[in-house]
Enzyme design. Structure first.
Site, PDB file in Angstrom:
ATOM      1  N   ASP A  31       0.649  -1.213  -0.023  1.00 20.97           N
ATOM      2  CA  ASP A  31      -0.077  -0.164   0.054  1.00 20.97           C
ATOM      3  C   ASP A  31       0.900   1.333   0.018  1.00 20.97           C
ATOM      4  OD1 ASP A  31      -3.173   0.567   0.820  1.00 20.97           O
ATOM      5  OD2 ASP A  31      -1.706   2.202   1.032  1.00 20.97           O
ATOM      6  N   ILE A  32       0.366   2.088  -0.815  1.00 20.19           N
ATOM      7  CA  ILE A  32       1.342   3.578  -0.827  1.00 20.19           C
ATOM      8  C   ILE A  32       1.314   4.198   0.307  1.00 20.19           C
ATOM      9  CG2 ILE A  32      -0.741   4.938  -1.802  1.00 20.19           C
ATOM     10  CD1 ILE A  32       1.559   5.854  -4.145  1.00 20.19           C
ATOM     11  N   ASN A  88     -12.966  -3.318   2.540  1.00 19.10           N
ATOM     12  CA  ASN A  88     -13.813  -2.175   2.520  1.00 19.10           C
ATOM     13  C   ASN A  88     -14.840  -2.087   1.137  1.00 19.10           C
ATOM     14  OD1 ASN A  88     -12.677  -0.792   5.044  1.00 19.10           O
ATOM     15  ND2 ASN A  88     -11.175   0.016   3.714  1.00 19.10           N
ATOM     16  N   HIS A 101     -10.106  -5.125  -3.265  1.00 19.11           N
ATOM     17  CA  HIS A 101      -8.934  -5.312  -2.663  1.00 19.11           C
ATOM     18  C   HIS A 101      -8.753  -5.797  -1.375  1.00 19.11           C
ATOM     19  CE1 HIS A 101     -10.072  -0.950  -2.552  1.00 19.11           C
ATOM     20  NE2 HIS A 101      -9.516  -0.767  -1.431  1.00 19.11           N
TER      21      HIS A 101
HETATM   22  P1  AMP Z   1      -9.710   1.634   0.371  1.00 14.75           P
HETATM   23  O1  AMP Z   1      -9.781   2.744   1.096  1.00 14.75           O
HETATM   24  O2  AMP Z   1      -9.972   0.156   1.125  1.00 14.75           O
HETATM   25  O3  AMP Z   1     -10.577   1.645  -1.068  1.00 14.75           O
HETATM   26  O4  AMP Z   1      -8.069   1.125   0.110  1.00 14.75           O
HETATM   27  C1  AMP Z   1      -7.488   1.741  -1.037  1.00 14.75           C
HETATM   28  C2  AMP Z   1      -6.002   1.957  -0.462  1.00 14.75           C
HETATM   29  O5  AMP Z   1      -5.363   1.654  -1.865  1.00 14.75           O
HETATM   30  C3  AMP Z   1      -5.508   2.936   0.429  1.00 14.75           C
HETATM   31  O6  AMP Z   1      -5.035   2.212   1.543  1.00 14.75           O
HETATM   32  C4  AMP Z   1      -4.701   3.588  -0.492  1.00 14.75           C
HETATM   33  O7  AMP Z   1      -3.473   4.006   0.134  1.00 14.75           O
HETATM   34  C5  AMP Z   1      -4.011   2.586  -1.590  1.00 14.75           C
HETATM   35  N1  AMP Z   1      -3.418   2.821  -2.809  1.00 14.75           N
HETATM   36  C6  AMP Z   1      -4.065   3.934  -3.459  1.00 14.75           C
HETATM   37  N2  AMP Z   1      -3.207   4.170  -4.639  1.00 14.75           N
HETATM   38  C7  AMP Z   1      -2.335   3.196  -4.408  1.00 14.75           C
HETATM   39  C8  AMP Z   1      -1.274   3.037  -5.424  1.00 14.75           C
HETATM   40  N3  AMP Z   1      -0.987   3.456  -6.575  1.00 14.75           N
HETATM   41  N4  AMP Z   1      -0.376   2.032  -4.904  1.00 14.75           N
HETATM   42  C9  AMP Z   1      -0.606   1.414  -3.802  1.00 14.75           C
HETATM   43  N5  AMP Z   1      -1.595   1.677  -2.905  1.00 14.75           N
HETATM   44  C10 AMP Z   1      -2.688   2.476  -3.372  1.00 14.75           C
END
Ligand code: AMP
Length: 115
Positions: A31-32, A88, A101
């Protein structure tokens, strides 16, 4: 693949670094914006917007997400101490990326109930 989906681009290798794990069905990557010492996302390579859009035909694929997360947790040394899986679904649950995810979180004690 959905052309405007960032997780589809990651699964296709168009953006992001090397995946933590990848095969023909699933991709796992860090995760970023990590919320724990270990924060890995496990996604199906197929674009499914959320669990609400998953169909009976996705049963094996959804099971694979769980088993892949468990294998990665073991590889990362988290199996004994424990880890949390979060999926989520929808805005009120905090879903911000609309490609299913599974969050794999570990390396610290987790609170309950979640916020
Ligand atoms: P959610 O809030 O459950 O939809 O989680 C989305 C997740 O994706 C968050 O924890 C973000 O930090 C992560 N995220 C968004 N863009 C990226 C990316 N380019 N690479 C890795 N993680 C990401």
């Amino acid at each position: 693949m959905s052309n405007d989906c960032i997780f589809c681009k990651i699964a296709a290798g168009e953006i992001g670094g090397p995946p933590v794990y990848q095969d023909e069905e699933v991709t796992a990557f860090r995760d970023i914006n990590p919320q724990a010492p270990h924060h890995i996302l496990v996604i199906p390579n197929e674009h499914i917007s959320s669990l609400n859009e998953a169909a009976d035909g996705h049963q094996a694929l959804l099971g694979k997400l769980l088993l892949t997360a468990a294998k990665i947790a073991a590889d990362q040394g988290l199996a004994e101490t424990g880890y949390r899986l979060v999926l989520n679904t929808g805005p009120q649950a905090g879903q911000t990326v609309f490609h299913i995810h599974l969050h794999l979180l570990g390396g610290r004690r987790m609170a309950w109930p979640p916020g």
